[in-house]
Enzyme design. Structure first.
Site, PDB file in Angstrom:
ATOM      1  CD  GLN A  96      -5.481  10.229   2.993  1.00 24.53           C
ATOM      2  OE1 GLN A  96      -6.244   9.288   3.124  1.00 24.53           O
ATOM      3  NE2 GLN A  96      -4.208  10.167   3.352  1.00 24.53           N
ATOM      4  CG  LEU A 121     -12.270   4.650  -2.126  1.00 26.81           C
ATOM      5  CD1 LEU A 121     -11.148   5.649  -2.111  1.00 26.81           C
ATOM      6  CD2 LEU A 121     -12.447   4.005  -0.756  1.00 26.81           C
ATOM      7  CG  HIS A 144     -10.643   9.103   1.286  1.00 25.75           C
ATOM      8  ND1 HIS A 144     -11.733   8.308   1.001  1.00 25.75           N
ATOM      9  CD2 HIS A 144      -9.745   8.289   1.894  1.00 25.75           C
ATOM     10  CE1 HIS A 144     -11.481   7.075   1.412  1.00 25.75           C
ATOM     11  NE2 HIS A 144     -10.287   7.037   1.961  1.00 25.75           N
ATOM     12  CG  HIS A 163      -8.359   7.903  -1.988  1.00 25.10           C
ATOM     13  ND1 HIS A 163      -8.065   7.374  -3.230  1.00 25.10           N
ATOM     14  CD2 HIS A 163      -8.165   6.898  -1.108  1.00 25.10           C
ATOM     15  CE1 HIS A 163      -7.735   6.101  -3.094  1.00 25.10           C
ATOM     16  NE2 HIS A 163      -7.781   5.785  -1.827  1.00 25.10           N
ATOM     17  NE  ARG A 192      -6.895   7.518   6.672  1.00 22.08           N
ATOM     18  CZ  ARG A 192      -7.128   6.578   5.770  1.00 22.08           C
ATOM     19  NH1 ARG A 192      -6.428   5.460   5.791  1.00 22.08           N
ATOM     20  NH2 ARG A 192      -8.052   6.743   4.843  1.00 22.08           N
ATOM     21  NE  ARG A 244      -4.704   6.438   0.698  1.00 17.27           N
ATOM     22  CZ  ARG A 244      -5.701   5.861   1.333  1.00 17.27           C
ATOM     23  NH1 ARG A 244      -6.488   6.597   2.099  1.00 17.27           N
ATOM     24  NH2 ARG A 244      -5.905   4.582   1.218  1.00 17.27           N
ATOM     25  CG  PHE A 272      -2.380  -0.050   0.915  1.00 19.50           C
ATOM     26  CD1 PHE A 272      -3.255   0.868   1.455  1.00 19.50           C
ATOM     27  CD2 PHE A 272      -2.904  -1.024   0.061  1.00 19.50           C
ATOM     28  CE1 PHE A 272      -4.614   0.829   1.171  1.00 19.50           C
ATOM     29  CE2 PHE A 272      -4.252  -1.071  -0.230  1.00 19.50           C
ATOM     30  CZ  PHE A 272      -5.116  -0.136   0.332  1.00 19.50           C
ATOM     31  CD  GLU A 277      -2.896   3.969  -1.093  1.00 19.93           C
ATOM     32  OE1 GLU A 277      -3.146   5.157  -1.323  1.00 19.93           O
ATOM     33  OE2 GLU A 277      -2.342   3.566  -0.048  1.00 19.93           O
TER      34      GLU A 277
END
Lengths: 557, 291, 260
Positions: free
Chosen positions: A226, A238, A336, A228, A371, A272, A113, A241
């Site tokens: 954040q 969404l 996000h 995304h 994050r 991100r 990730f 990721e």
């Protein structure tokens, strides 16, 4: 009048994990949620949950990745706890029955990730949040935990400086009543609907964050929001990721894997904020496609996509008319997640006795200024558990205090006010839309002082219009117009704190990027923003960051 | 027009022999050539599949293989046969390895299914291959005084993904269109695409009777003189069990139910005495007289 | 594109029965039925009550009957339903349940039935040191059943539930399968015993309605049949339907010319 030892407001992952812990501790716990628990937005998390399970991995590496990912604003004591306790929490989830995808040897599989030094994201195809949410809910059924479902929390009850529960509205009957509790755990999730577009569901209006704010609990780091990197253009939905974790590329209009310019080592799997900024830059500089970039999964092959990423294939087909097996998908950054929130300590306690918080609505802070993917699901479980345990402990020691029935009066008056105003033509949906677009434009990925000031001004105007809003439907049963109006009030308060905090922070760090202050400034700004509610708007103070193992370094991917 | 013909199990030949007789007779009349697959086994109808999925698939693979040998499409005269065989066919396309396994058993009997057979119910043979216009031109007894309630049968409708509805959207109204082409008036009622309860009739008579009563009474309420169905299992319930259903409901029903082939047969001039009406439980005398 | 959204309205506080109200809406080409309802609710008629959240088919809030069939509002494109300007789209609450208000159904009986199948893992024996070791293929199969978002569409349109409220109904049965099929769950015996009692797997009429309306690929009826097979295999045959199936299967097997 209903009374419990522990009242958990919000029945998403953090809330249900807290409630489960309280049930195990043997206290009288009840959950309260404005939606049936499985409707919580935790279900929309797709890609995975992090833990250093592998033999070649370590919680220290996970913690370093998290601290670096936070652009060194994360409190490292909290980060240590998150990463150290992660493996045990994941194993526990598996033992509860989560259908984690597996390796050949039957062990929990993990995928890479963003921002991670090791593949440590455990997953259930691409429906990880949904799978875990359902399993924790199953456990609560087994434990027979009481829940007030489709009850809306209107305000927190504070008596003599201690939180004693909440005033809530039963959505089925319209009855407003106090629900007393020795401790209250706030777990109401995110506030994405402050923005438009957002990946968040319609229920993500920041209710609990605002409720705590209004009784004097400080909100921390509200400027860190954040975006995304991969959300769908029209709907804002969404796209995990995990797609990049499986090897998907990000391309610009020239067909280039542009991330190699911005993050030479991690490329598409950079943190991100780095990826979103890169995408926005490509788009702004004319290398976008219809205001987006392209997520290309074709080389993964049909079999792998169908097995590992079936849900996003459905979403792309349904909402973007694109079969990711055959064509690249148009995506763009979308609001996000809220890194900031209700300030808590590592046990989930807030500054007000009797009030705890966990999950996205809380800020411990584990995520700091940005994050990592897979850490949010993890946070809900680790800190949901800890807050549930701490709240139970407190409840055992706390004394019983009965609050007067009259605590409901202020909320009843407010509702009456909304009903009985004269109609001045204001519409909640329109105000919400304007708020969302202002936030996107002026408190977005790239910010300037001018834009931020403009946002503050606009929010002020919107608040005045909100004060003139009339709710036309006065029915008692399932009055969604009333509840939407109250939610809008929550969102406006939070937007105000977010814009003000952003305006004040004159540096760039993590997801907060100022064109007028493009460098990170540790000397002046290695500190948390702490916002207090006042009738004249947010009052900002600052709090130190717990730096233990890792000193801030230059952050490159 | 030539088809491999799967008549079904014992049902169309023993329990509802009027179906076999009228279907074969109708095809003869219309010039539709049928090559009957004498040794094709029961599809399992979902019952075998409730114990042994692979056995059911083996039976259906053998039927499909036998049809494949004739190099003609396979025609069914039962919604349930159509559905179950189509489900097996779809499974074989989706999982070629599985088909390979099934073929091992088939090979012992000298058969192999290569996956090419198309399966089509008589209803679709009429509306798609024969054509409604052509059929219309052959009508000698227009059904103009009849209000006809179509009852499709679950297995002809669902799952729609494996029954060709995306490729042939007209199938969604095939029965109504056919009724119209024969000069009749189709009655719209909600139950037309619901379940008659046949699969549970011996295990939960109460529920099956309730379903039969609901659908026949609703059709009557909406003005139907007669019901028509392309599935003999539905027929056995809607017609055969209609008195029991009426009893349970505590009211009269008395709605005659025709097989698809009987309705078409009447319209194109076949002799009523050759269509097996005497086998019905609910009298069809009035309806036949009116045509 | 312009449509006429005909929505079922019911207010328990008024004396009237359910009636329809039509909203004339101008929608973008790719609008879903949920988009249309949100537009009506936000800009025309705030009294319309409905549930919605994720708009990406994962929360299960927006199940409703659209043109007579239960579906997710957010996963139903208006353009797939409408073939001319001004066409009507009918929206009603999901069926087999009472209505609280407008499109908000009372799902108490639904949740009750899900709880009835004891939908939590019953592990047996000592806990392993770390995770249970299970084959990936098994987890994939269960993830298919886990795809269920408990939206209620299958229960809404279940043809057995319409005549028999004691039927446990597809969602609960699919949920039960998820545990029977899970090697970590050791309560198979108890589960199958309960599932083969009245209202359980043998009361499904195999109409495939639940498979048809499920937009998450759970295929509840397939899971019900899998439970039947497991029940028979594990000796839970004390039900008239099970005996019929066993008899029939044996009969056909014997009658077959193939060596089966």
């Amino acid at each position: 009048m209903p009374a419990h030892d522990v009242l958990v407001i919000g029945a998403g992952l953090a809330g249900m994990r807290a409630a489960l812990e309280a049930a195990r501790a043997g206290v009288d716990v009840a959950m309260l949620s404005k939606v049936q628990p499985l409707r919580s937005h935790s279900a929309a998390a797709q890609g995975g949950i992090n833990a250093a399970l592998g033999e070649d991995d370590s919680w220290e590496t996970h913690a370093f990745d998290t601290a670096k990912g936070s652009d060194y604003l994360g409190d490292q004591d909290a980060i240590e706890i998150l990463c150290k306790e992660a493996p045990a929490d994941i194993i526990e989830l598996e033992r509860m029955g989560t259908v984690f995808s597996r390796r050949e040897d039957g062990r929990i599989a993990q995928r890479p990730f963003g921002g991670a030094g090791f593949p440590r994201t455990c997953y259930v195809a691409d429906i990880t949040g949904q799978a875990i949410l359902h399993v924790v809910w199953e456990q609560l059924i087994g434990a027979d935990v009481r829940s007030y479902e489709e009850w809306f929390a209107l305000s927190l009850i504070v008596d003599d400086g201690v939180c004693r529960g909440a005033v809530a509205l039963n959505m089925r009957t319209g009855d407003v009543m106090p629900i007393q509790a020795k401790t209250t755990v706030m777990a109401t999730g995110g506030l994405g609907r402050v923005y438009h577009p957002t990946t968040n569901g319609f229920i993500c209006t920041g209710d609990g964050t605002s409720l705590a704010y209004r009784i004097g609990v400080p909100l921390m780091d509200m400027e860190f929001v954040q975006f995304h990197p991969t959300s769908l253009k029209e709907s804002g939905v969404l796209i995990t990721e995990g797609a990049r974790g499986e090897g998907a590329y990000l391309l610009n209009s020239l067909g280039e894997r542009f991330m190699s310019k911005y993050a030479p080592e991690k490329i598409e799997l950079a943190s991100r904020d780095v990826v979103s900024r890169a995408e926005q830059t490509e788009i702004d500089e004319g290398r976008g496609v219809d205001g987006c970039v392209l997520l290309d999964l074709r080389h993964l092959g049909a079999a792998r996509i169908k097995e590992r990423l079936p849900q996003i294939r459905e979403l792309a087909l349904d909402l973007a008319n694109t079969d990711v097996i055959e064509e690249p998908l148009q995506v763009r950054p979308g609001m996000h997640y809220q890194m900031g929130g209700i300030k808590t300590d590592i046990e989930g306690a807030t500054t007000i006795r009797g009030l705890y918080a966990a999950g996205e609505c809380a800020c411990v802070s584990v995520h700091g200024a940005n994050r990592l993917g897979g850490n949010s699901l993890l946070e809900t479980v680790v800190f949901g558990r800890r807050a549930g345990a701490a709240a139970s402990q407190y409840a055992r020691e706390a004394s019983n205090v009965t609050v007067p029935e009259t605590v409901v009066q202020r909320d009843l008056d407010q509702i009456q006010e909304l009903f009985s105003r004269s109609d001045q033509g204001e519409n909640a949906a329109a105000i919400r839309r304007e708020l969302g677009e202002t936030m996107r434009s002026n408190v977005g990925i790239f910010r300037t002082g001018e834009q931020l000031q403009s946002a503050c001004d606009t929010i002020g105007e919107l608040k005045k219009r909100y004060a003139r809003l009339k709710v036309r439907h006065t029915g008692e049963v399932f009055n969604t117009e009333l509840l939407s109006a109250i939610e809008l009030g929550f969102s406006l308060d939070l937007a105000e704190a977010m814009a003000a905090s952003a305006l004040a922070r004159e540096e760039s760090r993590g997801a907060h990027t100022r064109r007028d202050f493009p460098e990170r400034d540790d000397a002046n700004w290695l500190k948390h923003t702490v916002a207090y509610w006042t009738p004249d708007g947010p009052q900002l103070e600052y709090a130190p960051v717990n730096i233990i193992r890792w000193q801030p370094e230059r952050r490159v991917y | 027009m030539s088809y491999a013909f799967f008549p079904g199990c014992d049902v169309p030949r023993k329990s509802t022999p009027e179906l076999y007789v009228s279907a074969v007779g109708l095809c003869q009349k219309l010039g539709i050539e049928l090559e009957e697959l004498e040794y094709a086994p029961c599809t399992g109808s979902g019952m075998i599949q409730s114990k042994d999925q692979a056995l059911g698939d083996t039976f259906n693979a053998s039927t499909l293989a036998m049809a494949e040998l004739t190099e003609k499409p396979l025609m069914t005269i039962c919604s349930t046969c159509q559905g179950v065989i189509s489900q097996a066919n779809a499974r074989f396309k989706e999982e070629p390895d599985y088909l390979g396994e099934i073929n091992k058993t088939l090979q012992e009997g000298g058969l192999e299914y290569k996956g090419t057979t198309e399966v089509k119910h008589l209803l679709w043979v009429l509306t798609e291959d024969f054509g409604l216009d052509r059929l219309r031109s052959m009508v000698v007894r227009p059904l103009k005084d009849l209000r006809i309630a179509p009852f499709y049968g679950c297995y002809l409708l669902r799952p729609s993904a494996i029954l060709g509805y995306a490729e042939n959207p007209a199938r969604a109204s095939a029965l109504e269109d056919l009724i119209g082409a024969l000069g009749g008036t189709a009655v719209d009622f909600r139950g037309k695409k619901l379940c008659c309860g046949y699969p549970i009739v011996s295990d939960n008579e109460r529920n099956a009777n309730a379903m039969i009563a609901n659908h026949t009474l609703e059709a009557k309420e909406k003005g139907a003189d007669v019901m028509v169905t392309p599935c003999p299992l539905c027929h056995m319930n809607l017609d055969g069990a209609q008195p029991a259903a009426a009893d349970q409901k505590g009211t009269r029903i008395g709605l005659p139910v025709l097989h698809l082939s009987q309705m078409v047969g009447l319209a194109v001039g076949m002799d009523a005495s050759g269509l097996g009406f005497e086998r019905h439980t609910v009298s069809t005398k009035d309806v036949v007289a009116r045509v | 594109m312009r449509i006429n959204l005909k929505v079922s309205r019911y207010d328990p506080q008024s004396d009237g029965d359910a009636h329809y109200q039509t909203y004339s809406l101008d929608l973008p080409h790719d609008a879903t039925v949920l988009d249309a309802l949100i537009q009506a609710h936000g800009y025309i008629d705030g009294s319309l009550a409905l549930r919605y959240s994720c708009r990406s088919a994962v929360c299960g809030s927006c199940a409703m009957r659209i043109d007579g069939q239960a579906r997710l509002g957010c996963k139903t494109k208006v353009v797939d339903l409408v073939h001319q300007e001004g066409q009507e789209v009918l929206v009603e609450p999901i069926g087999n349940m009472p209505t609280i208000k407008d499109l908000v159904a009372d799902m108490e009986s639904f949740w009750g039935k899900v709880r009835q199948v004891q939908p939590w893992l019953h592990p047996a024996g000592p806990e392993p040191e770390r995770e249970y070791l299970v084959p990936h293929a098994t987890m994939l199969d269960l993830a298919g059943a886990m795809n269920c978002i408990m939206c209620g569409a299958c229960v809404s349109d279940c043809t057995v539930l319409e005549v028999d409220p004691d039927f446990v109904a597809p969602a609960a049965l699919a949920k039960a399968y998820r545990f029977v099929g899970d090697p970590r769950d050791q309560a198979d015996g108890d589960r199958l015993r309960a599932l083969t009692e009245y209202g359980g797997v043998w009361d499904c009429t195999r109409c495939n309605m639940c498979v048809e309306v499920c937009q998450k690929g759970v295929a509840p009826m397939d899971r019900i049949l899998a439970l039947r097979r497991k029940a028979i295999e594990d000796g839970f045959q004390d039900h008239i339907a099970a005996r019929h199936v066993i008899e029939f299967e044996e009969q056909q097997r014997k009658a077959s010319w193939m060596g089966v």
